[in-house]
Design a protein around this motif. Structure first.
Motif, PDB file in Angstrom:
ATOM      1  N   MET A 152       0.826  -1.201   0.000  1.00  0.00           N
ATOM      2  CA  MET A 152       0.000   0.000   0.000  1.00  0.00           C
ATOM      3  C   MET A 152       0.869   1.263   0.000  1.00  0.00           C
ATOM      4  SD  MET A 152      -3.252   0.965   2.400  1.00  0.00           S
ATOM      5  CE  MET A 152      -2.362   0.544   3.867  1.00  0.00           C
ATOM      6  N   THR A 153       1.918   1.267   0.797  1.00  0.00           N
ATOM      7  CA  THR A 153       2.830   2.414   0.848  1.00  0.00           C
ATOM      8  C   THR A 153       3.517   2.623  -0.501  1.00  0.00           C
ATOM      9  OG1 THR A 153       3.201   2.008   3.201  1.00  0.00           O
ATOM     10  CG2 THR A 153       4.806   3.410   2.061  1.00  0.00           C
ATOM     11  N   GLN A 154       3.994   1.542  -1.110  1.00  0.00           N
ATOM     12  CA  GLN A 154       4.650   1.647  -2.417  1.00  0.00           C
ATOM     13  C   GLN A 154       3.681   2.153  -3.482  1.00  0.00           C
ATOM     14  OE1 GLN A 154       6.129  -2.357  -2.829  1.00  0.00           O
ATOM     15  NE2 GLN A 154       8.117  -1.829  -1.951  1.00  0.00           N
ATOM     16  N   TRP A 155       2.465   1.649  -3.471  1.00  0.00           N
ATOM     17  CA  TRP A 155       1.469   2.085  -4.453  1.00  0.00           C
ATOM     18  C   TRP A 155       1.115   3.553  -4.272  1.00  0.00           C
ATOM     19  CZ3 TRP A 155      -2.779  -2.246  -4.981  1.00  0.00           C
ATOM     20  CH2 TRP A 155      -2.234  -3.348  -5.635  1.00  0.00           C
ATOM     21  N   LEU A 156       0.904   3.969  -3.010  1.00  0.00           N
ATOM     22  CA  LEU A 156       0.569   5.373  -2.763  1.00  0.00           C
ATOM     23  C   LEU A 156       1.710   6.290  -3.185  1.00  0.00           C
ATOM     24  CD1 LEU A 156      -1.324   5.088   0.632  1.00  0.00           C
ATOM     25  CD2 LEU A 156      -2.288   5.741  -1.586  1.00  0.00           C
ATOM     26  N   TRP A 157       2.940   5.907  -2.863  1.00  0.00           N
ATOM     27  CA  TRP A 157       4.100   6.704  -3.275  1.00  0.00           C
ATOM     28  C   TRP A 157       4.160   6.825  -4.799  1.00  0.00           C
ATOM     29  CZ3 TRP A 157       7.411  10.032  -1.337  1.00  0.00           C
ATOM     30  CH2 TRP A 157       8.540  10.356  -2.074  1.00  0.00           C
ATOM     31  N   ALA A 158       4.035   5.694  -5.471  1.00  0.00           N
ATOM     32  CA  ALA A 158       4.086   5.699  -6.935  1.00  0.00           C
ATOM     33  C   ALA A 158       2.946   6.535  -7.517  1.00  0.00           C
ATOM     34  CB  ALA A 158       4.027   4.277  -7.467  1.00  0.00           C
TER      35      ALA A 158
END
Length: 138
Positions: free
Chosen positions: A115-121
């Motif tokens: 979730m963190t990686q997706w939000l950052w991207a």
């Protein structure tokens, strides 16, 4: 490859065929889709079949696919969802697609990381994949 009702290769007692390589028909005669949820159900069926055989019990005779709907992302802010009579598309479907994928991850740590990686991207417009082709950029 067409398979028997218990997912075995025709004429082969010890060979199971699963996933994209298996041409499986539903009881209504329609094909089971070649998607990951169907392959997971096929794998679980074969595991139950093998466990029954090793324990000396009656093995399940027929694989039955349980349609839990289809989800597909079609862009940065768009997806499509098809579940029974429900049809959704657009941004709301895209958020549901993301939530479903996060939900089915193995544990809380993986959910938080993805979730963190997706939000950052999403917020920095970062692409998820890079291809190395060996060509130098112009």
């Amino acid at each position: 490859m067409p398979v028997t009702k218990d997912l075995r290769a025709p004429g082969q007692e010890r060979v199971f065929v699963l996933g994209d390589t298996a041409q499986v028909l539903n009881p209504d005669g329609g094909p089971v889709p070649g998607i990951a949820p169907a392959a997971k159900q096929q794998g679980a069926f074969v595991a139950r079949w093998l466990q029954a055989q090793f324990a000396g019990r009656e093995a399940p005779a027929v694989f039955t696919y349980a349609d839990r709907g289809l989800l597909a992302t079609i862009g940065r802010k768009a997806a499509v969802i098809s579940y029974r009579r429900l049809r959704l598309k657009g941004r709301f479907a895209w958020w549901l697609w993301g939530a479903a994928h996060i939900y089915f991850l193995v544990n809380l740590r993986n959910r938080i990381i993805v979730m963190t990686q997706w939000l950052w991207a999403y917020f920095v417009f970062e692409r998820g994949a890079r291809l190395i082709t060996g060509l130098k950029p112009p």
